[in-house]
Design an enzyme around this catalytic site. Structure first.
Site, PDB file in Angstrom:
ATOM      1  N   LYS A 188      25.577  36.114  22.695  1.00  0.00           N
ATOM      2  CA  LYS A 188      24.569  37.486  22.778  1.00  0.00           C
ATOM      3  C   LYS A 188      24.922  38.569  23.868  1.00  0.00           C
ATOM      4  O   LYS A 188      24.809  39.802  23.580  1.00  0.00           O
ATOM      5  CB  LYS A 188      23.140  36.854  23.467  1.00  0.00           C
ATOM      6  CG  LYS A 188      22.312  36.109  22.553  1.00  0.00           C
ATOM      7  CD  LYS A 188      20.918  35.779  22.925  1.00  0.00           C
ATOM      8  CE  LYS A 188      20.028  35.432  21.916  1.00  0.00           C
ATOM      9  NZ  LYS A 188      18.709  35.225  22.407  1.00  0.00           N
ATOM     10  N   ASP A 199      14.330  39.772  20.791  1.00  0.00           N
ATOM     11  CA  ASP A 199      13.512  38.740  21.473  1.00  0.00           C
ATOM     12  C   ASP A 199      12.262  39.347  22.228  1.00  0.00           C
ATOM     13  O   ASP A 199      11.168  38.696  22.020  1.00  0.00           O
ATOM     14  CB  ASP A 199      14.611  38.143  22.494  1.00  0.00           C
ATOM     15  CG  ASP A 199      15.429  37.180  22.097  1.00  0.00           C
ATOM     16  OD1 ASP A 199      15.097  36.848  20.815  1.00  0.00           O
ATOM     17  OD2 ASP A 199      16.547  37.046  22.606  1.00  0.00           O
TER      18      ASP A 199
HETATM   19  P1  NAP Z   1      18.605  30.923  29.950  1.00  0.00           P
HETATM   20  O1  NAP Z   1      19.225  32.423  30.124  1.00  0.00           O
HETATM   21  O2  NAP Z   1      19.754  29.677  30.525  1.00  0.00           O
HETATM   22  O3  NAP Z   1      17.380  30.818  31.363  1.00  0.00           O
HETATM   23  C1  NAP Z   1      17.070  29.380  31.750  1.00  0.00           C
HETATM   24  C2  NAP Z   1      15.836  29.882  32.711  1.00  0.00           C
HETATM   25  O4  NAP Z   1      15.213  28.174  32.813  1.00  0.00           O
HETATM   26  C3  NAP Z   1      16.142  30.224  33.909  1.00  0.00           C
HETATM   27  O5  NAP Z   1      15.328  30.964  34.334  1.00  0.00           O
HETATM   28  C4  NAP Z   1      16.082  28.865  34.789  1.00  0.00           C
HETATM   29  O6  NAP Z   1      15.959  29.206  36.187  1.00  0.00           O
HETATM   30  C5  NAP Z   1      15.219  28.142  34.285  1.00  0.00           C
HETATM   31  N1  NAP Z   1      15.208  26.677  34.306  1.00  0.00           N
HETATM   32  C6  NAP Z   1      16.117  25.906  34.067  1.00  0.00           C
HETATM   33  N2  NAP Z   1      15.810  24.564  34.625  1.00  0.00           N
HETATM   34  C7  NAP Z   1      14.742  24.743  35.467  1.00  0.00           C
HETATM   35  C8  NAP Z   1      14.092  23.841  36.100  1.00  0.00           C
HETATM   36  N3  NAP Z   1      14.334  22.613  36.140  1.00  0.00           N
HETATM   37  N4  NAP Z   1      12.936  24.324  36.663  1.00  0.00           N
HETATM   38  C9  NAP Z   1      12.440  25.708  37.018  1.00  0.00           C
HETATM   39  N5  NAP Z   1      12.935  26.562  35.950  1.00  0.00           N
HETATM   40  C10 NAP Z   1      14.303  26.020  35.266  1.00  0.00           C
HETATM   41  O7  NAP Z   1      18.067  30.514  28.940  1.00  0.00           O
HETATM   42  P2  NAP Z   1      17.149  31.471  27.821  1.00  0.00           P
HETATM   43  O8  NAP Z   1      18.037  31.952  26.767  1.00  0.00           O
HETATM   44  O9  NAP Z   1      16.383  32.376  28.591  1.00  0.00           O
HETATM   45  O10 NAP Z   1      16.066  30.466  27.017  1.00  0.00           O
HETATM   46  C11 NAP Z   1      14.982  29.798  27.675  1.00  0.00           C
HETATM   47  C12 NAP Z   1      14.135  28.857  26.824  1.00  0.00           C
HETATM   48  O11 NAP Z   1      13.658  29.573  25.747  1.00  0.00           O
HETATM   49  C13 NAP Z   1      14.919  27.929  25.816  1.00  0.00           C
HETATM   50  O12 NAP Z   1      14.147  26.867  25.973  1.00  0.00           O
HETATM   51  C14 NAP Z   1      15.213  28.618  24.794  1.00  0.00           C
HETATM   52  O13 NAP Z   1      15.211  27.789  23.504  1.00  0.00           O
HETATM   53  C15 NAP Z   1      13.889  29.417  24.414  1.00  0.00           C
HETATM   54  N6  NAP Z   1      13.990  30.700  23.627  1.00  0.00           N
HETATM   55  C16 NAP Z   1      13.123  30.666  22.730  1.00  0.00           C
HETATM   56  C17 NAP Z   1      13.030  31.797  21.903  1.00  0.00           C
HETATM   57  C18 NAP Z   1      12.071  31.816  20.830  1.00  0.00           C
HETATM   58  O14 NAP Z   1      12.198  32.819  19.900  1.00  0.00           O
HETATM   59  N7  NAP Z   1      10.849  31.231  20.912  1.00  0.00           N
HETATM   60  C19 NAP Z   1      14.140  32.955  22.117  1.00  0.00           C
HETATM   61  C20 NAP Z   1      14.876  32.753  22.945  1.00  0.00           C
HETATM   62  C21 NAP Z   1      14.954  31.590  23.821  1.00  0.00           C
HETATM   63  P3  NAP Z   1      17.347  29.472  37.221  1.00  0.00           P
HETATM   64  O15 NAP Z   1      17.618  30.988  36.812  1.00  0.00           O
HETATM   65  O16 NAP Z   1      16.684  29.238  38.685  1.00  0.00           O
HETATM   66  O17 NAP Z   1      18.328  28.546  36.861  1.00  0.00           O
END
Ligand code: NAP
Length: 287
Positions: A71, A107
Site C-alpha cells: 500500500k 479505506d
Molecule cells: P497496522 O497498520 O499494522 O496497525 C495495527 C494497529 O493495531 C496499530 O494501531 C497497533 O498499535 C494496534 N495493535 C496491535 N496489537 C495491539 C494490541 N495487542 N493492543 C492494542 N493495540 C494493538 O494494521 P492495519 O492495516 O491498520 O489493520 C488493522 C486491522 O484492520 C486489521 O485487523 C485489518 O484486517 C483490519 N482492516 C480492515 C479493513 C476493512 O475493510 N474492514 C481494511 C483495512 C484493515 P501500535 O501502533 O501500538 O502497534
C-alpha cells in the site's frame, strides 16, 4: 462469464493474497451489470512490485486493488495521487488511464460508507477511534470532514498524538492519547461512536476485546473494522448491551464499492457485492 479478446482485466495484488474477498465481490458486481470485465488476484512479492506495476501498463490492466505489504511502496510509481493518498502515503486503488496511473485510497471512504449506510449520522458527533495504524489513519482522515470531535487512542501513544497533530489543521477537536483502560473508559463516557481499528479481535486474537462489556452503553454505535471473524467479541458485547453495531465486512464492502465506482463510473451494486463476500466467507468456514 465469457472471456474474450475484449474483456478488460482488473486485479488485486498483495502478499499473501489467498484470503482476499475482492475477486468475489468485484466479479459479482461486473456480472450483475453485464460488464465485460474480469477481476483476478496476484501474489506479488515486494521484490517484484516494480515489475508488477510495469505489467499493469504493458498488459493494459485497467485497475488494481493494492493490499499489504504494497500500500505504501506502490505510491512511488503513481502519475497522480488523490488527496487521501497524499495525506496517507498509501494507495489501495489504482486506475490505469491509457498508461497514466492514478492512485486512490478508499479505506476511509469505506468506513464512512459503512456507518452512513447503516443509519449512523456523524454530524455533531464525538468518535473514539482505537488504533493509529494504516487503516486507522485512513478512517481518521475521512472522519475529520464529518464529525465534531475525534479522540484517537493507541497502544503506542506517540503515534496517536502524531496523527492527531497532523489532522489538527482541519479545525475540529482532535486529540491523541495512550490506549489505557482508564483513558478508554473515560473517553467512552461522552462518545457517540466507537471504532476499533486495531488488530485486537482478529484471528488469532478472536477471544479478545480492548473494551470491557460494562463500559459499553445502548446509546453507542460500535464499529469493528476487523472482519475475520465477522462477529468479533467487541461486536457481540456491544449487541448484548443494545448498542448499534457495524461489522468489518461493511467497511470492506464500501471500500470495494468505492473502488468499483472509480474504475467503472457506474454505481456499485452493494447488495450483490455483500452477498458475494458473505457467501465466500461462509464457504471458507472462517466466520
Ligand atoms: P497496522 O497498520 O499494522 O496497525 C495495527 C494497529 O493495531 C496499530 O494501531 C497497533 O498499535 C494496534 N495493535 C496491535 N496489537 C495491539 C494490541 N495487542 N493492543 C492494542 N493495540 C494493538 O494494521 P492495519 O492495516 O491498520 O489493520 C488493522 C486491522 O484492520 C486489521 O485487523 C485489518 O484486517 C483490519 N482492516 C480492515 C479493513 C476493512 O475493510 N474492514 C481494511 C483495512 C484493515 P501500535 O501502533 O501500538 O502497534
Amino acid at each position: 462469464m465469457v472471456i474474450s479478446g475484449r474483456t478488460e482485466v482488473f486485479a488485486v495484488i498483495g502478499d499473501p493474497i489467498e484470503h482476499t474477498l475482492s475477486p468475489a465481490m468485484q466479479n459479482a458486481a461486473f456480472e450483475h451489470l453485464n460488464l465485460d470485465f474480469v477481476f483476478l488476484a496476484f501474489r506479488v512479492t515486494s521484490d517484484e512490485l516494480e515489475n508488477a506495476v510495469r505489467a499493469v501498463r504493458a498488459l493494459g490492466i485497467r485497475g488494481l486493488n493494492v493490499t499489504m505489504p504494497h500500500k505504501n511502496s506502490v505510491t512511488e510509481f503513481l502519475d497522480e495521487a488523490d488527496p487521501a493518498v497524499k495525506f496517507l502515503k498509501a494507495v489501495n486503488t489504482l486506475l490505469n488511464q491509457r498508461g497514466r496511473l492514478r492512485g486512490f485510497n478508499t479505506d476511509g471512504v469505506g468506513a464512512l460508507g459503512a456507518l452512513k449506510n447503516n443509519g449512523v449520522n456523524l454530524a455533531g458527533k464525538k468518535v473514539l477511534l482505537l488504533g493509529a495504524g494504516g487503516a486507522a489513519k485512513a478512517i481518521a482522515f475521512s472522519l475529520t470532514k464529518e464529525v465534531d470531535e475525534l479522540c484517537i487512542l493507541n497502544r503506542d501513544a506517540a503515534k496517536a498524538r502524531e496523527l492527531a497533530s497532523v489532522l489538527e489543521p482541519c479545525g475540529k477537536k482532535i486529540v491523541g492519547n495512550e490506549l489505557s483502560s482508564i483513558q478508554l473508559q473515560q473517553e467512552l463516557r461522552d462518545s457517540d461512536v466507537l471504532i476499533n481499528a486495531t488488530i485486537v479481535g482478529m484471528t488469532p486474537y478472536a477471544s479478545e476485546s480492548l473494551v470491557k462489556p460494562e463500559w459499553l452503553k445502548p446509546e453507542l454505535t460500535v464499529m469493528d473494522i476487523v472482519y475475520n471473524p465477522i462477529e468479533t467479541k467487541l461486536i457481540r458485547d456491544a449487541r448484548a448491551v443494545g448498542a448499534k453495531v457495524v461489522n468489518g465486512v461493511e467497511m470492506l464492502l464500501y471500500q470495494g464499492a468505492a473502488s468499483f465506482e472509480i474504475w467503472t463510473g457506474c454505481k456499485a451494486p452493494v447488495d450483490v457485492m455483500r452477498t458475494a463476500a458473505l457467501n465466500q466467507i461462509t464457504a471458507r468456514g472462517t466466520h
